[in-house]
Design a protein around this motif. Structure first.
Motif, PDB file in Angstrom:
ATOM      1  N   HIS A  94     -55.799  30.804 141.745  1.00 18.23           N
ATOM      2  CA  HIS A  94     -56.822  30.428 140.917  1.00 18.23           C
ATOM      3  C   HIS A  94     -56.444  28.909 139.927  1.00 18.23           C
ATOM      4  O   HIS A  94     -57.052  28.157 139.808  1.00 18.23           O
ATOM      5  CB  HIS A  94     -57.441  30.864 140.020  1.00 18.23           C
ATOM      6  N   GLY A 106     -64.414  23.533 138.245  1.00 17.99           N
ATOM      7  CA  GLY A 106     -63.720  23.863 138.985  1.00 17.99           C
ATOM      8  C   GLY A 106     -63.130  23.249 139.801  1.00 17.99           C
ATOM      9  O   GLY A 106     -63.165  23.332 141.659  1.00 17.99           O
ATOM     10  N   VAL A 202     -64.408  34.000 136.281  1.00 12.51           N
ATOM     11  CA  VAL A 202     -63.885  33.660 137.412  1.00 12.51           C
ATOM     12  C   VAL A 202     -64.443  34.758 138.511  1.00 12.51           C
ATOM     13  O   VAL A 202     -64.503  35.939 138.188  1.00 12.51           O
ATOM     14  CB  VAL A 202     -62.161  33.424 137.836  1.00 12.51           C
ATOM     15  N   TYR A 213     -66.535  29.470 139.384  1.00 13.60           N
ATOM     16  CA  TYR A 213     -65.832  28.932 137.911  1.00 13.60           C
ATOM     17  C   TYR A 213     -67.083  28.556 136.778  1.00 13.60           C
ATOM     18  O   TYR A 213     -67.748  27.589 137.205  1.00 13.60           O
ATOM     19  CB  TYR A 213     -64.498  27.651 138.171  1.00 13.60           C
TER      20      TYR A 213
END
Length: 221
Positions: A94, A106, A202, A213
Motif C-alpha cells: 500500500h 488512493g 484500508v 482507501y
C-alpha cells in the motif's frame, strides 16, 4: 398539407436532440452503484454526496461546506462515484502504491478523479466518543480479506497538512469477512487522542486484488 408532415418530423428530431443534450449534461449519478465505502463516520466524498448530492448546484455550498465545494468544482464524479475510490493490483504494498500526501485519493486513483480528497482543510467531522465503530458499506458484496483501521497521531493537523503514512497509527486489522452489505467494526478506541483527527480505512476486497482507501474526518470529544 404537403409541408405539415416534414415539419412534424423536424420537431420530433429537434426534441430528441434536446433530450440527448440534456442527458449528456447531467452528472453521472448512476455510476455510483457498484462498490463501497465507509458511510459512518462518513468518508470525505460520501459525506459530500450525502449532504449535497440533491443540491450540488447551490452556491451556498461555498460558504457552508467549503471543502465539499472545492471537491465539486474539481470533479463532481468524485462524489457521484463515492464508492469507487480503489486501486487494482496493489499486491498488499500500500505505501508504494499510495504516496504520502495522496492517501485520501488512493494515490490519485481513477486518473486523479479523487485528488480533491487530499486537500487539507476544515472538512466536516463526525463526533465520536472514546470508543467507536465503523460502518463499511459493501454495495457490491465483494467481501474483505481484511480491513485495516488507522487513526492519525495526536498533533497531526488535517486542516493544514496532506495526510501521510507517517501521520497514522494502526489500531485494528480485522480477519476475513464473507460477502455482505455492511461490515461493522466495533470497539475501536481513540486512546489519548482529542480533537480533530482522520480515521483512515484500508479495505482489501476479496473478489480480486482491489483495495479501497478511505478518509473519514472525526472529532474526538
Amino acid at each position: 398539407m404537403t409541408h405539415a408532415r416534414p415539419r412534424r418530423r423536424a420537431r420530433r428530431i429537434l426534441a430528441l436532440l434536446a433530450a440527448t443534450v440534456t442527458l449528456l449534461a447531467m452528472p453521472l449519478a448512476g455510476t455510483a452503484s457498484a462498490h463501497g465505502s465507509v458511510i459512518d463516520p462518513a468518508s470525505r466524498n460520501y459525506g459530500c454526496w450525502e449532504r449535497w448530492g440533491h443540491d450540488f448546484q447551490n452556491p451556498a455550498m461555498q460558504q457552508q461546506d467549503p471543502m465539499c465545494w472545492q471537491a465539486w468544482q474539481d470533479n463532481p464524479n468524485a462524489m457521484w462515484n463515492w464508492n469507487g475510490l480503489y486501486r487494482d493490483n496493489v499486491g498488499g504494498n500500500h505505501q508504494a502504491a499510495v504516496p504520502n500526501g495522496q492517501l485520501c485519493s488512493g494515490g490519485h486513483a481513477e486518473g486523479g478523479r479523487y485528488r480533491s480528497m487530499d486537500t487539507p482543510g476544515a472538512w466536516k467531522t463526525t463526533n465520536l466518543g472514546s470508543t467507536f465503530s465503523i460502518n463499511l458499506y459493501d454495495q457490491a458484496r465483494h467481501g474483505a480479506d481484511y480491513i485495516r483501521v488507522y487513526i492519525t497521531r495526536q498533533g497531526y493537523n488535517a486542516t493544514t497538512t496532506p495526510l501521510g503514512w507517517n501521520h497514522l497509527e494502526l489500531v485494528r486489522e480485522t480477519p476475513r469477512y464473507a460477502p455482505a452489505e455492511t461490515y461493522m467494526i466495533t470497539g475501536l478506541n481513540k486512546g489519548s487522542r482529542t480533537g480533530r483527527h482522520v480515521v483512515y480505512t484500508v479495505w482489501k476486497a476479496s473478489h480480486m486484488d482491489q483495495t479501497y482507501y478511505i478518509c473519514s474526518d472525526v472529532n474526538f470529544s
